[in-house]
Write a protein that holds these residues in place. Structure first.
Motif, PDB file in Angstrom:
ATOM      1  N   GLN A 197      71.435 123.008  27.921  1.00 37.29           N
ATOM      2  CA  GLN A 197      70.654 122.860  26.684  1.00 37.29           C
ATOM      3  C   GLN A 197      69.316 122.179  26.968  1.00 37.29           C
ATOM      4  OE1 GLN A 197      73.694 120.746  24.339  1.00 37.29           O
ATOM      5  NE2 GLN A 197      73.412 122.291  22.749  1.00 37.29           N
ATOM      6  N   ILE A 198      69.334 121.147  27.800  1.00 36.65           N
ATOM      7  CA  ILE A 198      68.110 120.408  28.143  1.00 36.65           C
ATOM      8  C   ILE A 198      67.102 121.353  28.795  1.00 36.65           C
ATOM      9  CG2 ILE A 198      67.159 118.598  29.651  1.00 36.65           C
ATOM     10  CD1 ILE A 198      69.892 117.090  29.165  1.00 36.65           C
ATOM     11  N   LEU A 199      67.563 122.119  29.776  1.00 35.85           N
ATOM     12  CA  LEU A 199      66.672 123.051  30.480  1.00 35.85           C
ATOM     13  C   LEU A 199      66.167 124.148  29.549  1.00 35.85           C
ATOM     14  CD1 LEU A 199      68.616 123.325  33.843  1.00 35.85           C
ATOM     15  CD2 LEU A 199      66.306 122.385  33.557  1.00 35.85           C
ATOM     16  N   TYR A 200      67.058 124.691  28.734  1.00 31.58           N
ATOM     17  CA  TYR A 200      66.669 125.755  27.803  1.00 31.58           C
ATOM     18  C   TYR A 200      65.602 125.245  26.830  1.00 31.58           C
ATOM     19  CZ  TYR A 200      66.798 128.804  23.766  1.00 31.58           C
ATOM     20  OH  TYR A 200      66.412 129.614  22.732  1.00 31.58           O
ATOM     21  N   ALA A 201      65.865 124.098  26.216  1.00 31.88           N
ATOM     22  CA  ALA A 201      64.947 123.549  25.212  1.00 31.88           C
ATOM     23  C   ALA A 201      63.588 123.216  25.815  1.00 31.88           C
ATOM     24  CB  ALA A 201      65.568 122.301  24.579  1.00 31.88           C
ATOM     25  N   ALA A 202      63.600 122.546  26.956  1.00 34.31           N
ATOM     26  CA  ALA A 202      62.341 122.168  27.604  1.00 34.31           C
ATOM     27  C   ALA A 202      61.541 123.398  28.007  1.00 34.31           C
ATOM     28  CB  ALA A 202      62.627 121.303  28.829  1.00 34.31           C
ATOM     29  N   ASN A 203      62.216 124.390  28.544  1.00 33.17           N
ATOM     30  CA  ASN A 203      61.502 125.553  29.058  1.00 33.17           C
ATOM     31  C   ASN A 203      61.035 126.517  27.974  1.00 33.17           C
ATOM     32  OD1 ASN A 203      61.112 125.026  31.840  1.00 33.17           O
ATOM     33  ND2 ASN A 203      63.325 125.126  32.071  1.00 33.17           N
ATOM     34  N   ASP A 204      61.601 126.438  26.780  1.00 34.42           N
ATOM     35  CA  ASP A 204      61.044 127.204  25.658  1.00 34.42           C
ATOM     36  C   ASP A 204      59.641 126.676  25.338  1.00 34.42           C
ATOM     37  OD1 ASP A 204      62.789 129.235  25.087  1.00 34.42           O
ATOM     38  OD2 ASP A 204      63.281 128.521  23.077  1.00 34.42           O
ATOM     39  N   ALA A 205      59.501 125.359  25.271  1.00 33.88           N
ATOM     40  CA  ALA A 205      58.180 124.759  24.995  1.00 33.88           C
ATOM     41  C   ALA A 205      57.254 124.934  26.201  1.00 33.88           C
ATOM     42  CB  ALA A 205      58.343 123.282  24.652  1.00 33.88           C
ATOM     43  N   HIS A 206      57.798 124.795  27.409  1.00 29.79           N
ATOM     44  CA  HIS A 206      57.009 124.943  28.627  1.00 29.79           C
ATOM     45  C   HIS A 206      56.471 126.363  28.765  1.00 29.79           C
ATOM     46  CE1 HIS A 206      56.530 125.462  33.081  1.00 29.79           C
ATOM     47  NE2 HIS A 206      55.847 124.356  32.881  1.00 29.79           N
ATOM     48  N   ALA A 207      57.293 127.350  28.463  1.00 32.36           N
ATOM     49  CA  ALA A 207      56.863 128.750  28.552  1.00 32.36           C
ATOM     50  C   ALA A 207      55.682 129.003  27.616  1.00 32.36           C
ATOM     51  CB  ALA A 207      58.020 129.686  28.209  1.00 32.36           C
ATOM     52  N   ALA A 208      55.704 128.393  26.435  1.00 37.78           N
ATOM     53  CA  ALA A 208      54.617 128.579  25.468  1.00 37.78           C
ATOM     54  C   ALA A 208      53.288 128.090  26.023  1.00 37.78           C
ATOM     55  CB  ALA A 208      54.951 127.877  24.152  1.00 37.78           C
ATOM     56  N   ILE A 209      53.273 126.897  26.614  1.00 39.87           N
ATOM     57  CA  ILE A 209      52.002 126.368  27.142  1.00 39.87           C
ATOM     58  C   ILE A 209      51.559 127.192  28.345  1.00 39.87           C
ATOM     59  CG2 ILE A 209      52.971 124.514  28.607  1.00 39.87           C
ATOM     60  CD1 ILE A 209      49.760 124.300  26.483  1.00 39.87           C
ATOM     61  N   CYS A 210      52.499 127.674  29.142  1.00 40.15           N
ATOM     62  CA  CYS A 210      52.142 128.495  30.309  1.00 40.15           C
ATOM     63  C   CYS A 210      51.575 129.855  29.884  1.00 40.15           C
ATOM     64  CB  CYS A 210      53.337 128.663  31.237  1.00 40.15           C
ATOM     65  SG  CYS A 210      53.785 127.119  32.064  1.00 40.15           S
ATOM     66  N   VAL A 211      52.127 130.453  28.842  1.00 36.28           N
ATOM     67  CA  VAL A 211      51.588 131.720  28.320  1.00 36.28           C
ATOM     68  C   VAL A 211      50.169 131.493  27.799  1.00 36.28           C
ATOM     69  CG1 VAL A 211      51.783 133.405  26.430  1.00 36.28           C
ATOM     70  CG2 VAL A 211      53.793 132.844  27.811  1.00 36.28           C
ATOM     71  N   GLU A 212      49.981 130.411  27.046  1.00 39.87           N
ATOM     72  CA  GLU A 212      48.649 130.120  26.492  1.00 39.87           C
ATOM     73  C   GLU A 212      47.630 129.916  27.606  1.00 39.87           C
ATOM     74  OE1 GLU A 212      45.666 127.235  24.382  1.00 39.87           O
ATOM     75  OE2 GLU A 212      47.128 126.644  25.881  1.00 39.87           O
ATOM     76  N   LYS A 213      47.992 129.146  28.636  1.00 42.73           N
ATOM     77  CA  LYS A 213      47.051 128.881  29.752  1.00 42.73           C
ATOM     78  C   LYS A 213      46.727 130.174  30.491  1.00 42.73           C
ATOM     79  CE  LYS A 213      47.028 124.263  29.477  1.00 42.73           C
ATOM     80  NZ  LYS A 213      45.887 123.500  29.024  1.00 42.73           N
ATOM     81  N   ALA A 214      47.724 131.044  30.660  1.00 45.11           N
ATOM     82  CA  ALA A 214      47.505 132.331  31.346  1.00 45.11           C
ATOM     83  C   ALA A 214      46.566 133.218  30.521  1.00 45.11           C
ATOM     84  CB  ALA A 214      48.834 133.047  31.594  1.00 45.11           C
ATOM     85  N   LEU A 215      46.719 133.204  29.197  1.00 49.72           N
ATOM     86  CA  LEU A 215      45.832 133.986  28.336  1.00 49.72           C
ATOM     87  C   LEU A 215      44.394 133.470  28.412  1.00 49.72           C
ATOM     88  CD1 LEU A 215      48.032 134.455  25.131  1.00 49.72           C
ATOM     89  CD2 LEU A 215      47.381 136.227  26.780  1.00 49.72           C
ATOM     90  N   LEU A 216      44.233 132.155  28.416  1.00 55.25           N
ATOM     91  CA  LEU A 216      42.898 131.535  28.526  1.00 55.25           C
ATOM     92  C   LEU A 216      42.253 131.888  29.878  1.00 55.25           C
ATOM     93  CD1 LEU A 216      43.448 128.008  26.964  1.00 55.25           C
ATOM     94  CD2 LEU A 216      42.135 129.893  25.990  1.00 55.25           C
ATOM     95  N   ALA A 217      43.059 131.836  30.936  1.00 55.68           N
ATOM     96  CA  ALA A 217      42.538 132.154  32.276  1.00 55.68           C
ATOM     97  C   ALA A 217      42.096 133.614  32.332  1.00 55.68           C
ATOM     98  CB  ALA A 217      43.601 131.868  33.329  1.00 55.68           C
ATOM     99  N   ALA A 218      42.857 134.506  31.727  1.00 59.35           N
ATOM    100  CA  ALA A 218      42.525 135.937  31.740  1.00 59.35           C
ATOM    101  C   ALA A 218      41.240 136.210  30.947  1.00 59.35           C
ATOM    102  CB  ALA A 218      43.681 136.749  31.155  1.00 59.35           C
ATOM    103  N   GLN A 219      41.041 135.458  29.860  1.00 58.42           N
ATOM    104  CA  GLN A 219      39.836 135.639  29.033  1.00 58.42           C
ATOM    105  C   GLN A 219      38.576 135.163  29.735  1.00 58.42           C
ATOM    106  OE1 GLN A 219      40.783 133.603  25.387  1.00 58.42           O
ATOM    107  NE2 GLN A 219      42.259 135.138  24.752  1.00 58.42           N
ATOM    108  N   SER A 220      38.737 134.178  30.646  1.00 58.24           N
ATOM    109  CA  SER A 220      37.551 133.613  31.306  1.00 58.24           C
ATOM    110  C   SER A 220      37.126 134.407  32.552  1.00 58.24           C
ATOM    111  CB  SER A 220      37.801 132.153  31.682  1.00 58.24           C
ATOM    112  OG  SER A 220      38.827 132.069  32.651  1.00 58.24           O
ATOM    113  N   ILE A 221      37.919 135.429  32.913  1.00 53.58           N
ATOM    114  CA  ILE A 221      37.567 136.242  34.107  1.00 53.58           C
ATOM    115  C   ILE A 221      36.448 137.198  33.756  1.00 53.58           C
ATOM    116  CG2 ILE A 221      38.414 138.024  35.686  1.00 53.58           C
ATOM    117  CD1 ILE A 221      41.192 136.626  35.538  1.00 53.58           C
TER     118      ILE A 221
END
Length: 196
Positions: A172-196
């Motif tokens: 549960q700890i890993l699942y919960a943490a990584n749901d929030a972690h995945a969101a910030i990683c997706v956002e950062k990847a989208l920002l990086a792709a936009q700046s190329i």
């Protein structure tokens, strides 16, 4: 870019995300101070909540049992059973200088407002950001987004577990943490792709 099929998602390697050592469960004032010290310096954080699942028709949700907030390197879990945890999470969620990114934020926001009197400000719902980007008629959930943007399969095994029970299991700890972690990683990847 398009929404992946279930088979395409299942063929991807598992999303690893954060390890247990990178996750702090906020139970005490000391934990809350540590969380605030790190999170207050972020311009954007991943966010999610977990609630005890409802299995019977007409049953009312008791509201969020857990609030998850993550940076790219650390996640903090705020169990609603601890007033100090709710108070610390509220400080971040109501801070207009920090953007909260996640999936299906409208539902989280409604539950937090009605059950814990927390109003989230400065949010980005990635479900709708991605929906607009690819011109899909439906919102894009976390699992599809992680597959599309990060090329990993986000596990959903603990989603329907009892979030009202305590202490939380490691899964549960890993699942919960990584749901929030995945969101910030997706956002950062989208920002990086936009700046190329």
């Amino acid at each position: 870019m398009e929404r992946p099929t279930k088979d395409e998602i299942n063929a991807l390697p598992s999303y690893i995300g954060l390890a247990l050592k990178d996750i702090v469960i906020v139970e005490t004032e000391s934990d809350a101070k540590q969380a605030l010290k790190i999170l207050e310096n972020e311009s954007s954080v991943g966010f999610d909540t977990e609630s005890k699942p409802i299995f019977r028709k007409g049953q009312v949700s008791p509201g969020p049992s857990l609030i998850q907030i993550a940076t790219e390197s650390k996640a903090f879990l705020f169990p609603a059973r601890f007033p100090i945890a709710v108070s610390a999470a509220a400080e971040i969620l109501m801070n207009s200088d920090i953007q909260k990114v996640g999936f299906g934020i409208k539902g989280d926001n409604k539950e937090l407002r009605s059950k814990l009197d927390i109003g989230i400000v400065n949010t980005q719902d990635l479900s709708f950001t991605l929906k607009r980007m690819i011109g899909d008629k439906n919102a894009i959930g976390a699992r599809a987004a992680v597959a599309m943007i990060l090329k990993f399969r986000l596990g959903k095994g603990a989603q329907k577990s009892n979030w009202g029970a305590y202490p939380l299991s490691n899964s549960q700890i890993l699942y919960a943490a990584n749901d929030a972690h995945a969101a910030i990683c997706v956002e950062k990847a989208l920002l990086a792709a936009q700046s190329i």
